[in-house]
Motif scaffolding. Structure first.
Motif, PDB file in Angstrom:
ATOM      1  N   ASP A   1       0.825  -1.214   0.000  1.00  0.00           N
ATOM      2  CA  ASP A   1       0.000   0.000   0.000  1.00  0.00           C
ATOM      3  C   ASP A   1       0.854   1.258   0.000  1.00  0.00           C
ATOM      4  O   ASP A   1       0.463   2.286  -0.570  1.00  0.00           O
ATOM      5  CB  ASP A   1      -0.917   0.022   1.229  1.00  0.00           C
ATOM      6  CG  ASP A   1      -1.961  -1.082   1.186  1.00  0.00           C
ATOM      7  OD1 ASP A   1      -2.307  -1.525   0.078  1.00  0.00           O
ATOM      8  OD2 ASP A   1      -2.416  -1.502   2.274  1.00  0.00           O
ATOM      9  N   LYS A   2       2.008   1.190   0.674  1.00  0.00           N
ATOM     10  CA  LYS A   2       2.882   2.354   0.798  1.00  0.00           C
ATOM     11  C   LYS A   2       4.329   1.962   0.501  1.00  0.00           C
ATOM     12  O   LYS A   2       4.774   0.871   0.845  1.00  0.00           O
ATOM     13  CB  LYS A   2       2.817   2.946   2.216  1.00  0.00           C
ATOM     14  CG  LYS A   2       1.537   3.694   2.537  1.00  0.00           C
ATOM     15  CD  LYS A   2       1.480   5.042   1.799  1.00  0.00           C
ATOM     16  CE  LYS A   2       0.257   5.845   2.209  1.00  0.00           C
ATOM     17  NZ  LYS A   2       0.207   7.165   1.508  1.00  0.00           N
ATOM     18  N   LEU A   3       5.035   2.902  -0.113  1.00  0.00           N
ATOM     19  CA  LEU A   3       6.460   2.738  -0.369  1.00  0.00           C
ATOM     20  C   LEU A   3       7.238   3.869   0.296  1.00  0.00           C
ATOM     21  O   LEU A   3       6.818   5.028   0.262  1.00  0.00           O
ATOM     22  CB  LEU A   3       6.760   2.769  -1.872  1.00  0.00           C
ATOM     23  CG  LEU A   3       6.260   1.616  -2.742  1.00  0.00           C
ATOM     24  CD1 LEU A   3       6.635   1.869  -4.196  1.00  0.00           C
ATOM     25  CD2 LEU A   3       6.805   0.275  -2.264  1.00  0.00           C
ATOM     26  N   HIS A   4       8.356   3.520   0.898  1.00  0.00           N
ATOM     27  CA  HIS A   4       9.406   4.473   1.224  1.00  0.00           C
ATOM     28  C   HIS A   4      10.404   4.348   0.078  1.00  0.00           C
ATOM     29  O   HIS A   4      10.754   3.231  -0.321  1.00  0.00           O
ATOM     30  CB  HIS A   4      10.070   4.124   2.549  1.00  0.00           C
ATOM     31  CG  HIS A   4       9.114   4.056   3.701  1.00  0.00           C
ATOM     32  ND1 HIS A   4       8.853   5.124   4.530  1.00  0.00           N
ATOM     33  CD2 HIS A   4       8.334   3.031   4.150  1.00  0.00           C
ATOM     34  CE1 HIS A   4       7.971   4.770   5.442  1.00  0.00           C
ATOM     35  NE2 HIS A   4       7.643   3.509   5.235  1.00  0.00           N
ATOM     36  N   VAL A   5      10.849   5.459  -0.467  1.00  0.00           N
ATOM     37  CA  VAL A   5      11.714   5.405  -1.641  1.00  0.00           C
ATOM     38  C   VAL A   5      13.089   5.958  -1.306  1.00  0.00           C
ATOM     39  O   VAL A   5      13.209   7.030  -0.688  1.00  0.00           O
ATOM     40  CB  VAL A   5      11.098   6.189  -2.823  1.00  0.00           C
ATOM     41  CG1 VAL A   5      12.060   6.223  -4.007  1.00  0.00           C
ATOM     42  CG2 VAL A   5       9.777   5.554  -3.246  1.00  0.00           C
ATOM     43  N   TYR A   6      14.121   5.202  -1.717  1.00  0.00           N
ATOM     44  CA  TYR A   6      15.504   5.681  -1.661  1.00  0.00           C
ATOM     45  C   TYR A   6      16.054   5.666  -3.086  1.00  0.00           C
ATOM     46  O   TYR A   6      16.021   4.638  -3.762  1.00  0.00           O
ATOM     47  CB  TYR A   6      16.377   4.783  -0.775  1.00  0.00           C
ATOM     48  CG  TYR A   6      17.861   5.083  -0.919  1.00  0.00           C
ATOM     49  CD1 TYR A   6      18.461   6.083  -0.161  1.00  0.00           C
ATOM     50  CD2 TYR A   6      18.645   4.392  -1.841  1.00  0.00           C
ATOM     51  CE1 TYR A   6      19.809   6.384  -0.314  1.00  0.00           C
ATOM     52  CE2 TYR A   6      19.994   4.681  -1.997  1.00  0.00           C
ATOM     53  CZ  TYR A   6      20.572   5.674  -1.236  1.00  0.00           C
ATOM     54  OH  TYR A   6      21.901   5.981  -1.402  1.00  0.00           O
ATOM     55  N   GLY A   7      16.556   6.816  -3.538  1.00  0.00           N
ATOM     56  CA  GLY A   7      17.173   6.904  -4.855  1.00  0.00           C
ATOM     57  C   GLY A   7      18.580   7.433  -4.744  1.00  0.00           C
ATOM     58  O   GLY A   7      18.849   8.362  -3.975  1.00  0.00           O
ATOM     59  N   ILE A   8      19.491   6.849  -5.525  1.00  0.00           N
ATOM     60  CA  ILE A   8      20.872   7.308  -5.563  1.00  0.00           C
ATOM     61  C   ILE A   8      21.175   7.832  -6.968  1.00  0.00           C
ATOM     62  O   ILE A   8      20.861   7.164  -7.955  1.00  0.00           O
ATOM     63  CB  ILE A   8      21.864   6.179  -5.179  1.00  0.00           C
ATOM     64  CG1 ILE A   8      23.307   6.537  -5.532  1.00  0.00           C
ATOM     65  CG2 ILE A   8      21.508   4.859  -5.855  1.00  0.00           C
ATOM     66  CD1 ILE A   8      23.893   7.638  -4.713  1.00  0.00           C
ATOM     67  N   SER A   9      21.734   9.036  -7.071  1.00  0.00           N
ATOM     68  CA  SER A   9      22.180   9.601  -8.348  1.00  0.00           C
ATOM     69  C   SER A   9      21.006   9.675  -9.327  1.00  0.00           C
ATOM     70  O   SER A   9      19.991  10.288  -9.013  1.00  0.00           O
ATOM     71  CB  SER A   9      23.339   8.768  -8.899  1.00  0.00           C
ATOM     72  OG  SER A   9      24.034   9.451  -9.904  1.00  0.00           O
ATOM     73  N   TYR A  10      21.118   9.067 -10.513  1.00  0.00           N
ATOM     74  CA  TYR A  10      19.979   9.075 -11.440  1.00  0.00           C
ATOM     75  C   TYR A  10      18.720   8.519 -10.774  1.00  0.00           C
ATOM     76  O   TYR A  10      17.598   8.931 -11.098  1.00  0.00           O
ATOM     77  CB  TYR A  10      20.311   8.276 -12.704  1.00  0.00           C
ATOM     78  CG  TYR A  10      19.077   7.876 -13.480  1.00  0.00           C
ATOM     79  CD1 TYR A  10      18.384   8.813 -14.246  1.00  0.00           C
ATOM     80  CD2 TYR A  10      18.587   6.573 -13.408  1.00  0.00           C
ATOM     81  CE1 TYR A  10      17.228   8.450 -14.941  1.00  0.00           C
ATOM     82  CE2 TYR A  10      17.439   6.206 -14.102  1.00  0.00           C
ATOM     83  CZ  TYR A  10      16.756   7.141 -14.857  1.00  0.00           C
ATOM     84  OH  TYR A  10      15.621   6.788 -15.534  1.00  0.00           O
ATOM     85  N   GLY A  11      18.897   7.604  -9.827  1.00  0.00           N
ATOM     86  CA  GLY A  11      17.739   7.067  -9.120  1.00  0.00           C
ATOM     87  C   GLY A  11      16.939   8.140  -8.404  1.00  0.00           C
ATOM     88  O   GLY A  11      15.742   7.956  -8.143  1.00  0.00           O
ATOM     89  N   THR A  12      17.578   9.287  -8.102  1.00  0.00           N
ATOM     90  CA  THR A  12      16.826  10.381  -7.481  1.00  0.00           C
ATOM     91  C   THR A  12      15.855  11.010  -8.470  1.00  0.00           C
ATOM     92  O   THR A  12      14.832  11.564  -8.068  1.00  0.00           O
ATOM     93  CB  THR A  12      17.760  11.468  -6.923  1.00  0.00           C
ATOM     94  OG1 THR A  12      18.470  12.118  -7.985  1.00  0.00           O
ATOM     95  CG2 THR A  12      18.755  10.876  -5.929  1.00  0.00           C
ATOM     96  N   ARG A  13      16.179  10.960  -9.762  1.00  0.00           N
ATOM     97  CA  ARG A  13      15.223  11.450 -10.761  1.00  0.00           C
ATOM     98  C   ARG A  13      13.980  10.577 -10.752  1.00  0.00           C
ATOM     99  O   ARG A  13      12.842  11.086 -10.777  1.00  0.00           O
ATOM    100  CB  ARG A  13      15.858  11.464 -12.152  1.00  0.00           C
ATOM    101  CG  ARG A  13      14.885  11.857 -13.258  1.00  0.00           C
ATOM    102  CD  ARG A  13      15.543  11.946 -14.627  1.00  0.00           C
ATOM    103  NE  ARG A  13      16.432  13.117 -14.700  1.00  0.00           N
ATOM    104  CZ  ARG A  13      17.154  13.438 -15.778  1.00  0.00           C
ATOM    105  NH1 ARG A  13      17.108  12.667 -16.858  1.00  0.00           N
ATOM    106  NH2 ARG A  13      17.917  14.505 -15.765  1.00  0.00           N
ATOM    107  N   MET A  14      14.171   9.264 -10.721  1.00  0.00           N
ATOM    108  CA  MET A  14      13.032   8.359 -10.662  1.00  0.00           C
ATOM    109  C   MET A  14      12.223   8.585  -9.387  1.00  0.00           C
ATOM    110  O   MET A  14      10.984   8.565  -9.408  1.00  0.00           O
ATOM    111  CB  MET A  14      13.517   6.907 -10.741  1.00  0.00           C
ATOM    112  CG  MET A  14      14.084   6.511 -12.088  1.00  0.00           C
ATOM    113  SD  MET A  14      12.861   6.593 -13.427  1.00  0.00           S
ATOM    114  CE  MET A  14      11.721   5.306 -12.920  1.00  0.00           C
ATOM    115  N   ALA A  15      12.911   8.806  -8.271  1.00  0.00           N
ATOM    116  CA  ALA A  15      12.206   9.052  -7.002  1.00  0.00           C
ATOM    117  C   ALA A  15      11.381  10.324  -7.073  1.00  0.00           C
ATOM    118  O   ALA A  15      10.234  10.376  -6.593  1.00  0.00           O
ATOM    119  CB  ALA A  15      13.223   9.129  -5.861  1.00  0.00           C
TER     120      ALA A  15
END
Length: 528
Positions: A206-220
């Motif tokens: 139901d819920k996500l906590h999101v961690y993005g690194i580098s380009y992954g921060t764009r996805m986040a």
């Protein structure tokens, strides 16, 4: 990391020894990768055996049995009856599952890295979150097991002897495109986000906590824009703000080089050994700008004799990528000084470390950069780029390759800052050669419930190099930024510089007494 003479050999827990097949890379793209996050690739790759349904699997480097599988989605969502893709995922199950309807989604960098291959590093970095919540890893379309868009090119030995000025980038790009079984226009970030949502729904979170690194921060950040209702918290580590084209990375690289020179100059032992480091760097740059230098060297992995054609592109590329991680950054003063004396063995060793370790799917990388970054680079920005070596080289290369890739540009709204009140932790490394703290500030523009912490001794990937595990776990546990402090980031974890091929600078007597390991090895030791 062990140093044997002038040959730099990585330990197995830092990077695997690459096979001939794994060494294949598309050299033109490697030299010009805008972000190429090194954090995870240097921590080790993983092999997975993922079944075509919900099943279990093991990942190299982890003893745990993971939940794994894939969801099937259209390659082109506008034509759902057309070609289908299998989007693979792996779940690191919570140790004590207290929140079965929540997970932390960890998004890898690049663009083009596999999240599943980097499961051991995510597990280490997010171990405290995993105590109560699952860690979800998804191979973004075009990476890993999700229809990998990889391009093969020169092997390692061929790359060393190649003069990049002779490389036909347009021809290499066309060759790469012809070898891919994909509609490359369908591998951008916003399309991939739909896949992520399909995986979330399939797994019943139901819920996500999101961690993005580098380009992954764009996805986040795109997740924050398009699906805010499913997000509980967000951590952006080494931020690529939506307002920024990644082609601006040239300014960040120059800044990081300046910080390296300053660090050596302000350190008595480093300055004493390399008193003219800035002049050494300028000397090598000037010489290689005029013509490449050919020499006989030893393969840092096999010790076999090789012909090295040291070009400015190789030299600056190795310098840039070495600054991503503190332990390799510590080698640079010695390597630059040796290069100024016409000995390129040390720089070649750094080049070997980085060319094998980015783990970038070059085809997916091109689809993202050509559609989301190259086409929004204005004429004014192009004129400014002429003053920066890295940006100029990247723009020139993408000017040749992106028209061949021929993917549509994203809408203008793509570049708008993210407006959100989701609890968001922004992490920046003061020494970051890719995403400097100013980029973190830019990302904060319309985040009304966010904190920006700058780690003074970190490079790219703050959470991996610091107390990030604790900070992220506290954010996830509380669903709030309240009480979150950056005090722990001030712990001095700087690496000592190498004074020669075998030793690092001496530690102060007080810290020597606390250390039980030899300081003739390139281990993580504190700096005065």
């Amino acid at each position: 990391m062990r140093i044997q003479g002038m040959n730099i050999m990585p330990q197995a827990n830092i990077m695997h020894t690459a096979s001939d097949k794994e060494r294949q890379t598309q050299l033109a793209l490697w030299l010009l990768l805008p972000l190429a996050a090194m954090l995870f690739s240097l921590a080790g790759h993983a092999e997975t055996d993922t079944a075509p349904t919900n099943d279990t699997c093991y990942v190299d480097g982890l003893p745990d049995r993971l939940r794994c599988g894939f969801v099937t989605v259209p390659e082109n969502y506008a034509h759902p009856e057309g070609r289908q893709l299998n989007i693979h995922y792996a779940v690191l199950p919570a140790i004590k599952p207290s929140f079965t309807k929540e997970a932390l989604l960890a998004i890898a960098g690049g663009p083009g890295q596999s999240a599943i291959e980097n499961a051991p590093t995510f597990d280490r970095m997010l171990s405290k979150v995993r105590q109560q919540r699952d860690i979800l890893l998804i191979d973004q379309r075009g990476t890993g097991q999700s229809n990998l868009l990889q391009c093969e090119g020169e092997g390692f030995e061929g790359a060393l002897s190649l003069n990049e000025d002779d490389l036909d980038i347009a021809s290499e790009t066309q060759k790469c495109l012809d070898g891919l079984d994909a509609d490359v226009s369908q591998y951008g970030s916003e399309i991939a986000l739909k896949d992520f949502e399909a995986v979330r729904a399939h797994l019943g979170y139901d819920k996500l906590h999101v961690y993005g690194i580098s380009y992954g921060t764009r996805m986040a950040q795109l997740y924050m824009r398009h699906y805010p209702q499913v997000l509980a918290t967000v951590t952006l580590d080494g931020v690529v703000p939506m307002q920024q084209s990644v082609l601006h990375i040239g300014d960040a690289i120059d800044r990081a080089i300046g910080l390296l020179l300053d660090d050596c100059s302000s350190n008595a032992l480093c300055h004493g050994q390399f008193a003219d480091l800035e002049q050494d760097l300028q000397q090598v740059n000037t010489r290689l700008a005029q013509a490449p230098v050919s020499s006989q060297v030893r393969d840092p992995l096999t010790n076999e004799p090789l012909t090295l054609v040291m070009t400015r592109a190789k030299f600056m590329g190795a310098l840039r990528m070495a600054m991503y991680t503190p332990n390799i950054r510590a080698l640079l003063p010695h390597a630059i000084h040796q290069a100024a004396q016409d000995n390129f063995q040390a720089i070649m060793g750094l080049y070997a470390l980085t060319i094998d370790s980015t783990g970038i799917a070059a085809g997916m990388h091109s689809s993202v950069v050509c559609g989301e970054d190259w086409q929004r680079f204005s004429q004014v920005e192009r004129q400014q780029a002429e003053q920066n070596y890295f940006t100029r080289e990247m723009v020139d290369a993408f000017d040749l390759s992106c028209p061949i890739w021929n993917v549509p540009a994203v809408d203008a709204e793509f570049s708008a800052p993210i407006t959100s009140n989701i609890p968001t932790l922004v992490l920046s490394g003061q020494l970051d050669p890719a995403t400097p703290p100013s980029w973190g500030e830019m990302a904060m523009a319309q985040l009304s419930n966010a904190k920006h912490f700058i780690a003074p001794y970190a490079t790219h990937g703050v959470a991996y190099q610091s107390c990030g595990n604790d900070l992220i776990a506290q954010l996830v546990s509380n669903n709030s930024l309240d009480g979150l402090s950056d005090d722990c980031l001030s712990k001095d974890v700087r690496r000592n510089f190498y004074l020669n091929a075998n030793t690092v600078e001496a530690l102060p007597a007080a810290k020597q007494a606390l250390s039980s390991t030899s300081h003739t090895e390139a281990q993580g030791v504190n700096h005065d």
